[in-house]
Write a protein that holds these residues in place. Structure first.
Motif, mmCIF file in Angstrom:
data_model
loop_
_atom_site.group_PDB
_atom_site.id
_atom_site.type_symbol
_atom_site.label_atom_id
_atom_site.label_comp_id
_atom_site.label_asym_id
_atom_site.label_seq_id
_atom_site.Cartn_x
_atom_site.Cartn_y
_atom_site.Cartn_z
ATOM 1 N N GLN A 143 0.225 16.644 -16.999
ATOM 2 C CA GLN A 143 -0.663 16.091 -18.029
ATOM 3 C C GLN A 143 -1.910 15.437 -17.434
ATOM 4 O OE1 GLN A 143 2.531 15.455 -17.660
ATOM 5 N NE2 GLN A 143 3.648 15.771 -19.588
ATOM 6 N N VAL A 144 -1.851 15.126 -16.138
ATOM 7 C CA VAL A 144 -2.986 14.457 -15.489
ATOM 8 C C VAL A 144 -3.857 15.514 -14.822
ATOM 9 C CG1 VAL A 144 -3.686 12.771 -13.763
ATOM 10 C CG2 VAL A 144 -1.601 12.388 -15.097
ATOM 11 N N THR A 145 -5.048 15.693 -15.330
ATOM 12 C CA THR A 145 -5.948 16.743 -14.831
ATOM 13 C C THR A 145 -7.057 16.205 -13.930
ATOM 14 O OG1 THR A 145 -7.281 16.548 -16.846
ATOM 15 C CG2 THR A 145 -5.511 18.203 -16.839
ATOM 16 N N LEU A 146 -7.204 14.885 -13.868
ATOM 17 C CA LEU A 146 -8.235 14.298 -13.013
ATOM 18 C C LEU A 146 -7.910 14.530 -11.542
ATOM 19 C CD1 LEU A 146 -10.739 12.376 -12.700
ATOM 20 C CD2 LEU A 146 -9.091 10.496 -12.572
ATOM 21 N N ARG A 147 -8.911 14.900 -10.750
ATOM 22 C CA ARG A 147 -8.760 15.051 -9.299
ATOM 23 C C ARG A 147 -9.640 13.993 -8.634
ATOM 24 N NH1 ARG A 147 -10.773 20.022 -7.358
ATOM 25 N NH2 ARG A 147 -9.308 19.992 -5.618
ATOM 26 N N PRO A 148 -9.060 12.871 -8.201
ATOM 27 C CA PRO A 148 -9.866 11.744 -7.685
ATOM 28 C C PRO A 148 -10.303 11.943 -6.239
ATOM 29 C CG PRO A 148 -7.547 11.182 -7.621
ATOM 30 C CD PRO A 148 -7.624 12.549 -8.238
ATOM 31 N N LEU A 149 -11.071 13.002 -6.004
ATOM 32 C CA LEU A 149 -11.529 13.323 -4.656
ATOM 33 C C LEU A 149 -12.893 12.680 -4.392
ATOM 34 C CD1 LEU A 149 -10.536 17.096 -4.565
ATOM 35 C CD2 LEU A 149 -9.415 15.216 -3.353
ATOM 36 N N PRO B 20 0.803 -1.224 0.000
ATOM 37 C CA PRO B 20 0.000 0.000 0.000
ATOM 38 C C PRO B 20 0.840 1.281 0.000
ATOM 39 C CG PRO B 20 -0.971 -1.586 1.482
ATOM 40 C CD PRO B 20 0.339 -2.161 1.055
ATOM 41 N N ILE B 21 1.963 1.302 0.725
ATOM 42 C CA ILE B 21 2.811 2.502 0.726
ATOM 43 C C ILE B 21 3.326 2.786 -0.670
ATOM 44 C CG2 ILE B 21 4.981 3.486 1.580
ATOM 45 C CD1 ILE B 21 4.570 1.973 4.174
ATOM 46 N N VAL B 22 3.774 1.758 -1.363
ATOM 47 C CA VAL B 22 4.288 1.932 -2.719
ATOM 48 C C VAL B 22 3.181 2.425 -3.649
ATOM 49 C CG1 VAL B 22 5.301 0.735 -4.697
ATOM 50 C CG2 VAL B 22 6.071 0.181 -2.386
ATOM 51 N N CYS B 23 1.985 1.870 -3.514
ATOM 52 C CA CYS B 23 0.868 2.277 -4.372
ATOM 53 C C CYS B 23 0.507 3.746 -4.168
ATOM 54 C CB CYS B 23 -0.353 1.399 -4.093
ATOM 55 S SG CYS B 23 -0.156 -0.308 -4.587
ATOM 56 N N ILE B 24 0.477 4.174 -2.916
ATOM 57 C CA ILE B 24 0.168 5.584 -2.640
ATOM 58 C C ILE B 24 1.234 6.486 -3.237
ATOM 59 C CG2 ILE B 24 -0.020 7.297 -0.792
ATOM 60 C CD1 ILE B 24 -1.353 5.142 0.910
ATOM 61 N N GLY B 25 2.493 6.068 -3.120
ATOM 62 C CA GLY B 25 3.573 6.850 -3.724
ATOM 63 C C GLY B 25 3.436 6.955 -5.231
ATOM 64 N N ILE B 26 3.095 5.840 -5.868
ATOM 65 C CA ILE B 26 2.885 5.854 -7.321
ATOM 66 C C ILE B 26 1.750 6.804 -7.681
ATOM 67 C CG2 ILE B 26 2.115 4.473 -9.293
ATOM 68 C CD1 ILE B 26 3.549 2.071 -8.004
ATOM 69 N N GLY B 27 0.655 6.726 -6.921
ATOM 70 C CA GLY B 27 -0.481 7.603 -7.202
ATOM 71 C C GLY B 27 -0.150 9.071 -7.025
ATOM 72 N N ALA B 28 0.615 9.388 -5.969
ATOM 73 C CA ALA B 28 0.985 10.788 -5.734
ATOM 74 C C ALA B 28 1.828 11.332 -6.878
ATOM 75 C CB ALA B 28 1.730 10.898 -4.406
ATOM 76 N N VAL B 29 2.807 10.554 -7.316
ATOM 77 C CA VAL B 29 3.671 10.991 -8.419
ATOM 78 C C VAL B 29 2.870 11.132 -9.706
ATOM 79 C CG1 VAL B 29 5.609 10.323 -9.889
ATOM 80 C CG2 VAL B 29 5.768 10.021 -7.402
ATOM 81 N N LEU B 30 2.017 10.141 -9.965
ATOM 82 C CA LEU B 30 1.240 10.146 -11.204
ATOM 83 C C LEU B 30 0.328 11.366 -11.293
ATOM 84 C CD1 LEU B 30 0.329 8.619 -13.784
ATOM 85 C CD2 LEU B 30 -1.375 7.458 -12.368
ATOM 86 N N LEU C 242 -5.396 5.833 -6.658
ATOM 87 C CA LEU C 242 -6.340 6.958 -6.643
ATOM 88 C C LEU C 242 -6.295 7.698 -5.310
ATOM 89 C CD1 LEU C 242 -9.388 5.246 -8.411
ATOM 90 C CD2 LEU C 242 -7.872 6.987 -9.372
ATOM 91 N N PHE C 243 -6.110 6.955 -4.222
ATOM 92 C CA PHE C 243 -5.993 7.594 -2.909
ATOM 93 C C PHE C 243 -4.754 8.476 -2.849
ATOM 94 C CE2 PHE C 243 -4.454 7.334 1.581
ATOM 95 C CZ PHE C 243 -5.469 8.080 2.172
ATOM 96 N N GLY C 244 -3.644 7.979 -3.387
ATOM 97 C CA GLY C 244 -2.442 8.810 -3.461
ATOM 98 C C GLY C 244 -2.684 10.055 -4.286
ATOM 99 N N GLY C 245 -3.437 9.902 -5.378
ATOM 100 C CA GLY C 245 -3.791 11.065 -6.187
ATOM 101 C C GLY C 245 -4.673 12.037 -5.445
ATOM 102 N N ALA C 246 -5.601 11.507 -4.640
ATOM 103 C CA ALA C 246 -6.478 12.381 -3.853
ATOM 104 C C ALA C 246 -5.690 13.191 -2.829
ATOM 105 C CB ALA C 246 -7.555 11.544 -3.154
#
Length: 424
Positions: A52-58, A37-47, A302-306
């Motif tokens: 170029q990524v305009t989606l806000r997964p809130l 899960p830590i790695v996934c959140i990190g990937i999401g935050a970077v992504l 998506l959580f990392g992105g949020a």
């Protein structure tokens, strides 16, 4: 002239990389003080920091999708958890579970409600919703402290207790979510609510969930293992039947308005009990685990992105303090109280009390509550929940490997034995 890649092609490439990570990362992280899960959140935050990524997964922007996606992941995880429990169901054999459900969780809900009402100054109905959402141990993110696959023998008291708690406390927490919704709806009206809540939301929905899950588990067990040999489903060797049981159990029980989460876990336990030693149990669990892990990685990305898109922007320093208190004080103390008098070593009790992991179940419950009642401070509430989940993933993810390996050594088990036997 250079053309930007087709988004469809990029999506296919990203999906392929994600599936590769699903297969490879658990092996790579096995001996490290780091979790998937830590790695996934990190990937999401970077992504999601890429321009170029305009989606806000809130969650507030996609309330229904948030609720349904978390719901899907939880029911798949519950089926996987139930299938891998070797211990036969029973009052005494499951004593640690009843303590965590009957003592630790209610005390946790009471304590968090008090913290949210007095320290965060939230309305009491909203404080109760927050507490009910944060009380259950998560069946998804707690996989690192759960029992191993069926018949592997990886089922000490700590792993069994945390697995069975995560499987059952989702159904046990739902009445308190509904209580918050009912109290909010009846605020100021003076309408009686207690009898309806107790008889319908507690007795009927819990009892019906248990009965429905048992009946469906028996039916799938008979079709899989006990019909004439040429037609029984275990002959297919296709673990997809576990997903079928998951969706049928959840769907049919929700149709009659009982707790589907509880039903799915009971279905899994009953399904496993119909032929405990059959090798097909391992195949069903393996497929369920793979689907769960893939879905979990998507949600955590998506959580990392949020997180980098403003999920925690509304929180204050007092919110941060309360989030830390919930993890570092409330769960350990209520867990320890629940285990007073339980015949286990001090280290086992401390581990059981400490690993009250919060995650996808919390996301679902809060999304459900926000979608079914008026929550004036929903953005702040999502920020607090986001903080608790992030703290939990970091705290428990960084400590799970050394703590569980140390516990194994104390109990005379070699934590590297299964890795070496599999060629690791």
């Amino acid at each position: 002239m250079y053309l930007l890649p087709d988004p469809y092609i990029l999506a296919l490439t990203g999906t392929g990389l994600l599936i590769a990570l699903v297969a490879w990362l658990p092996l790579a992280l096995r001996r490290l003080p780091l979790s998937l899960p830590i790695v996934c959140i990190g990937i999401g935050a970077v992504l999601f920091l890429l321009p170029q990524v305009t989606l806000r997964p809130l969650p507030l922007l996609y309330p229904q999708i948030t609720e349904r996606f978390a719901e899907l992941l939880v029911i798949i995880a519950l089926m996987g958890a139930g299938l891998k429990i070797d211990r036969v169901f029973g009052r005494r054999r499951w004593a640690v579970t009843w303590r965590l459900l009957g003592i630790t969780m209610p005390l946790g809900i009471l304590a968090i409600t008090g913290l949210a009402g007095w320290m965060l100054e939230l309305p009491w109905t909203i404080a109760l919703l927050l507490a009910a959402s944060l009380a259950p141990t998560d069946p998804v993110l707690a996989s690192d402290v759960q029992v191993g696959p069926p018949k592997t023998g990886e089922e000490d008291e700590v792993r069994f207790g945390l697995t069975s708690e995560a499987g059952l406390n989702d159904g046990a927490a739902f009445p308190f979510v509904h209580l918050a919704i009912i109290l909010a709806a009846n605020a100021g009206s003076g309408q009686p609510w207690f009898v309806e809540w107790l008889t319908y939301r507690v007795l009927w929905e819990i009892g019906g969930g248990i009965l429905g899950g048992w009946l469906i588990g028996r039916a799938f067990g008979w079709l899989t293992f006990h019909v004439p040999a040429e037609t029984k489903l275990s002959k297919t060797g296709d673990g997809l039947i576990a997903l079928s049981a998951t969706f049928v159990s959840y769907g049919l029980t929700e149709v009659v308005h009982v707790y589907g989460f509880l039903a799915v876990f009971v279905t899994a336990l009953t399904f496993r009990h119909t032929h405990r030693e059959h090798d097909f149990q391992g195949e069903m669990h393996a497929l369920t685990e793979q689907v769960e892990r893939l879905t979990m990685m998507v949600l955590l990305i998506l959580f990392g992105g949020a997180l980098v898109s403003g999920l925690v922007d509304a929180v204050t320093w007092i919110d941060v303090a309360v989030a830390a208190t919930i993890l570092l004080v409330v769960r350990p103390i209520t867990g320890w109280i629940g285990l007073l008098g339980f015949p286990a070593h001090r280290g086992e009790k401390l581990t059981l009390a400490f690993f009250g992991i919060r995650g996808v179940g919390t996301i679902y419950y809060l999304a459900y509550g926000v979608n079914h009642m008026t929550v004036p401070e929903a953005e702040r509430l999502w920020g607090i929940v986001g903080l608790v989940i992030l703290f939990s993933i970091l705290l428990h993810g960084l400590t799970v490997t050394p703590i569980m390996r140390s516990l194994d050594r104390q109990q005379g088990r070699d934590p590297d034995a299964d890795v070496m036997s599999s060629g690791g």
